[in-house]
Scaffold this motif. Sequence first.
Motif, PDB file in Angstrom:
ATOM      1  N   LEU A 453       0.662  -0.755   0.055  1.00 52.11           N
ATOM      2  CA  LEU A 453       0.050  -0.213  -0.471  1.00 52.11           C
ATOM      3  C   LEU A 453       0.514   1.564   0.100  1.00 52.11           C
ATOM      4  O   LEU A 453       2.069   1.309   0.960  1.00 52.11           O
ATOM      5  N   ALA A 454       0.706   2.332  -0.993  1.00 46.70           N
ATOM      6  CA  ALA A 454       1.689   3.483  -0.945  1.00 46.70           C
ATOM      7  C   ALA A 454       1.186   4.422   0.484  1.00 46.70           C
ATOM      8  O   ALA A 454       0.616   4.116   0.546  1.00 46.70           O
ATOM      9  N   PRO A 455       2.641   4.747   1.018  1.00 47.60           N
ATOM     10  CA  PRO A 455       2.421   5.407   2.324  1.00 47.60           C
ATOM     11  C   PRO A 455       1.183   6.774   1.722  1.00 47.60           C
ATOM     12  O   PRO A 455       1.003   7.125   2.807  1.00 47.60           O
ATOM     13  N   GLU A 456       1.499   7.082   0.879  1.00 51.08           N
ATOM     14  CA  GLU A 456       0.539   8.529   0.718  1.00 51.08           C
ATOM     15  C   GLU A 456      -1.172   7.713   0.849  1.00 51.08           C
ATOM     16  O   GLU A 456      -1.527   8.696   1.277  1.00 51.08           O
ATOM     17  N   THR A 457      -0.909   6.240  -0.061  1.00 49.66           N
ATOM     18  CA  THR A 457      -2.835   5.987  -0.158  1.00 49.66           C
ATOM     19  C   THR A 457      -2.602   5.443   1.577  1.00 49.66           C
ATOM     20  O   THR A 457      -4.267   6.520   1.581  1.00 49.66           O
ATOM     21  N   HIS A 458      -1.825   5.333   1.787  1.00 46.15           N
ATOM     22  CA  HIS A 458      -2.793   4.809   3.551  1.00 46.15           C
ATOM     23  C   HIS A 458      -2.870   5.832   4.729  1.00 46.15           C
ATOM     24  O   HIS A 458      -3.954   6.036   5.261  1.00 46.15           O
ATOM     25  N   LEU A 598       3.214   5.975  -8.491  1.00 48.20           N
ATOM     26  CA  LEU A 598       2.272   6.749  -9.709  1.00 48.20           C
ATOM     27  C   LEU A 598       1.334   6.107  -9.724  1.00 48.20           C
ATOM     28  O   LEU A 598       0.247   6.751 -10.081  1.00 48.20           O
ATOM     29  N   LYS A 599       0.777   4.685  -9.566  1.00 47.77           N
ATOM     30  CA  LYS A 599      -0.811   4.654  -9.303  1.00 47.77           C
ATOM     31  C   LYS A 599      -1.247   5.703  -9.284  1.00 47.77           C
ATOM     32  O   LYS A 599      -2.792   5.537  -9.527  1.00 47.77           O
ATOM     33  N   ILE A 600      -0.972   6.445  -8.015  1.00 45.04           N
ATOM     34  CA  ILE A 600      -1.798   7.250  -6.965  1.00 45.04           C
ATOM     35  C   ILE A 600      -2.468   8.376  -8.122  1.00 45.04           C
ATOM     36  O   ILE A 600      -3.322   8.819  -8.010  1.00 45.04           O
ATOM     37  N   ASN A 601      -1.469   8.761  -9.354  1.00 38.71           N
ATOM     38  CA  ASN A 601      -2.064   9.566  -9.737  1.00 38.71           C
ATOM     39  C   ASN A 601      -3.872  10.054 -10.093  1.00 38.71           C
ATOM     40  O   ASN A 601      -3.571   8.260 -10.983  1.00 38.71           O
ATOM     41  N   SER A 602      -4.238  10.859 -10.836  1.00 44.05           N
ATOM     42  CA  SER A 602      -5.616  10.394 -10.339  1.00 44.05           C
ATOM     43  C   SER A 602      -6.005   9.766 -12.579  1.00 44.05           C
ATOM     44  O   SER A 602      -6.442   9.365 -12.980  1.00 44.05           O
ATOM     45  N   LEU A 603      -4.793  10.049 -12.986  1.00 43.12           N
ATOM     46  CA  LEU A 603      -4.509  10.296 -14.605  1.00 43.12           C
ATOM     47  C   LEU A 603      -4.184   8.499 -14.942  1.00 43.12           C
ATOM     48  O   LEU A 603      -4.160   8.292 -15.663  1.00 43.12           O
ATOM     49  N   HIS A 666       4.394  14.315 -10.317  1.00 38.90           N
ATOM     50  CA  HIS A 666       3.487  13.442  -9.207  1.00 38.90           C
ATOM     51  C   HIS A 666       5.343  13.237  -8.843  1.00 38.90           C
ATOM     52  O   HIS A 666       5.448  12.759  -7.678  1.00 38.90           O
ATOM     53  N   ALA A 667       5.608  12.172  -9.721  1.00 34.47           N
ATOM     54  CA  ALA A 667       7.245  11.353  -9.090  1.00 34.47           C
ATOM     55  C   ALA A 667       8.816  12.240  -8.534  1.00 34.47           C
ATOM     56  O   ALA A 667       8.302  11.862  -7.012  1.00 34.47           O
ATOM     57  N   VAL A 668       8.420  13.596  -9.004  1.00 33.08           N
ATOM     58  CA  VAL A 668       8.919  14.328  -8.150  1.00 33.08           C
ATOM     59  C   VAL A 668       8.065  14.792  -6.469  1.00 33.08           C
ATOM     60  O   VAL A 668       8.814  14.721  -5.424  1.00 33.08           O
ATOM     61  N   LYS A 669       7.079  14.532  -6.231  1.00 33.97           N
ATOM     62  CA  LYS A 669       6.692  15.258  -5.360  1.00 33.97           C
ATOM     63  C   LYS A 669       6.470  13.612  -4.711  1.00 33.97           C
ATOM     64  O   LYS A 669       7.228  13.758  -3.399  1.00 33.97           O
ATOM     65  N   CYS A 670       6.582  12.712  -5.134  1.00 42.37           N
ATOM     66  CA  CYS A 670       6.803  11.399  -4.380  1.00 42.37           C
ATOM     67  C   CYS A 670       8.497  11.513  -3.483  1.00 42.37           C
ATOM     68  O   CYS A 670       8.724   9.758  -3.610  1.00 42.37           O
ATOM     69  N   ARG A 671       8.520  11.533  -4.388  1.00 46.81           N
ATOM     70  CA  ARG A 671      10.691  11.232  -3.580  1.00 46.81           C
ATOM     71  C   ARG A 671      11.677  10.616  -4.691  1.00 46.81           C
ATOM     72  O   ARG A 671      12.426   9.551  -3.917  1.00 46.81           O
ATOM     73  N   LEU A 672      10.251  10.166  -6.110  1.00 49.30           N
ATOM     74  CA  LEU A 672      11.559   9.128  -6.767  1.00 49.30           C
ATOM     75  C   LEU A 672      12.620   9.931  -7.022  1.00 49.30           C
ATOM     76  O   LEU A 672      12.979  11.037  -7.546  1.00 49.30           O
ATOM     77  N   GLN A 673      13.794   8.799  -7.076  1.00 53.64           N
ATOM     78  CA  GLN A 673      14.850   9.234  -7.766  1.00 53.64           C
ATOM     79  C   GLN A 673      14.725   9.644  -9.586  1.00 53.64           C
ATOM     80  O   GLN A 673      13.874   9.044  -9.706  1.00 53.64           O
TER      81      GLN A 673
END
Length: 719
Positions: A453-458, A598-603, A666-673
């Motif tokens: 479960l993605a931390p943001e969704t959690h 990335l799947k959290i993004n509404s698109l 969105h990836a930047v907000k999620c702190r992906l490298q």
Amino acid sequence: MRSVLSSASEALVLLIRCLVSTYTFITLPLYYVIQKPWRVKANYSTLRARPLNHGEEDFVVYRSVTKISDVHAKFIQDKLDTMEKVFCSAVSQHKNKPALGTRVILSEEDEMQPDGKIFKKFLLGGFQWRTYTQMNDEAENFGRGLRELGLKPFENVVIFAETRAEWLISANGCMKQNMPIVTLYASLGDDALIHGINETDVSCVVTSQQLLEKFKNILPSTKNVNLLIVMEDPLKPLELEGYGDAVRVRSYQEVIRRGSEASKSGKFSGVLHSPKPGDTAIIMYTSGSTGAPKGVIMSHQNIVNAMLSYTDVGPLYKNDVYMAFLPLAHVLEFISESLWMLFGIPIGYSTPLTMTDESSKIQRGCQGDASVLRPTIIACVPLVLDRIQKKIKEKIEGGPAYKKAIFNLAMEYKNEWIDHGYDTPILNSTLFKPIRAFLGGRIRFVLSGGAPLAPETHKFMKTTLCCPVLQGYGLTETCAATTLMDFDDNSWGTTGGPLTCCDIKLVSWVEGDYRINDWPNPRGEIHIGGSNVAVGYFKQPEKTSKAFYEENGRRWFRTGDIGEFTQEGFLKVIDRQKDLVKLQHGEYVSLGKVESELKINSLVDNICIYADPTKMFPVALLVPNFDQLKNLAEKSGIELATIEDVCNHPRRQQMEQLVLKELQKHAVKCRLQKFEVPQALTLLSDIWTPDSGLVTAAFKLKRKNIQDHYQFLINRMYS
């Protein structure tokens, strides 16, 4: 005009902040005394597990520090060590309490939609309940009925049906006669269904009327099958013809009647073939994300030990109600429902098509299952929680700017105070009340498992539903039991501490640069050892010997997942060996991790990340949310009428660049490298279903199938 509205929203939010600050200043002493935040914060960091060795070798073993519950201790004392004994114990304790509830379908009617299309919708009544005694009688009669139809103890029986009361009753009826059940997802394609039936040598399949038609196609390929038992549809007559002379088709109710008549005639008296702890209870087929589904052999003692370890985690109450909608062929749902029976918690059956007031099969003006049942407990997979989160965010984004600003302020305020050990009862009962009402308004906790479960969704779901969202970690091979968060756990992205039925071993994986001496926390491949670890894979000795092993009198399973233990004894699943790809310059990309963010993004409706080891970046295959894509395209003057337009549109490349930029933000907000972020993207109009062969029955990606299917598009992105 927009700038005026924006300024007005900002002024309103500033005013609300001032009022909230004043209210907080005045009421803080009262909340401090009532809520005792120092105790709550202390519970956040309570030790959940400790290492048994200290890194002297290339592995470290962790064990739970939780004491077993009184319920757990009593079951051990009374030697309730088979599922048949557990079921009988639940019946003797709860007798006339409601056990299993099914919504009455009054009619199916045509309903005109705003766009002129006509859809079939259900008009539904209330829930009808079987008591524990009625459920037990039905299960006993079903088992006797199978014997009357010629089946014998130790003979495998396939259950291939949607989640419903009759599924669980059939399973218990089989167990009472010591007939192992073979579980197959109702969404399986023909090839996987044939494979499961043939590999287990079954002669009898229990199915539903909705799925019966499938057998007209597959019976020529399943030569052993000579008996189909059909759970009836409440609205449509059951047609028993057209399945050949060699195959008997019997209704579920006829089997019950045969068993009842046999009991009254004195031919059967009670249970003649009670299973032993080591006997096979279930052959549960995995979803098959890396090849053909494998049948996991679970003994009675495996399942009982797994189930009882969940009783050690937290309190369950007499007024709890559970809403069941996940596939019962999924180990999480089967263990959950068995656990609720143990405590006498009513189980109300639902489907994704009827769950909420807005579900696709609910007639206008009719309430969804959650509104009628008002459950206090649900079990979800992350996919469901991701979709709920997206729906909530879409409504907020589509509303006035001031509402969005207030909602964001409330989220920020609540999360800040939760971190300090406080709750926010006024916010819970006002702003977040409509969101809780989406699932009936009484949810006390949510279980999440089956995938990370993605931390943001959690965090989002815990905040908006105003209840714990307990993430767990387990596999079919461990009977769904390995770790589970407890009610005092305020972490995100972890799966809690080990359950009492097993130990967890982290083994250094040098190739992936995960070692148990990593600072600050040990990392490595997760091995699980305990009484919940399954016997092995059905008729697959090579795969069994590769995945399972014995050590110091304990059975262990190599998961292939990479884990990390925190100082508090929480397990974090951070990677998967098969999902890890080393790029050209030596960076490792975890495909599953990038997808979950990335799947959290509404698109995004669905996404598969692909990384070629000879290249410097990953690429993405994306099935978009059409409404969100349409809105994004309109802002650039691109008109879309249907999802099929996506692939054929002359400005497709421009759309793909628009979506790619949004995902990269969105990836930047999620702190992906930077090296983890896709640098090319292809939009797809295909819907990925189990029938397409691109996802499993549990909707996990089949990476190899997807790669083979879209190889020309992958080549184009890299070119």
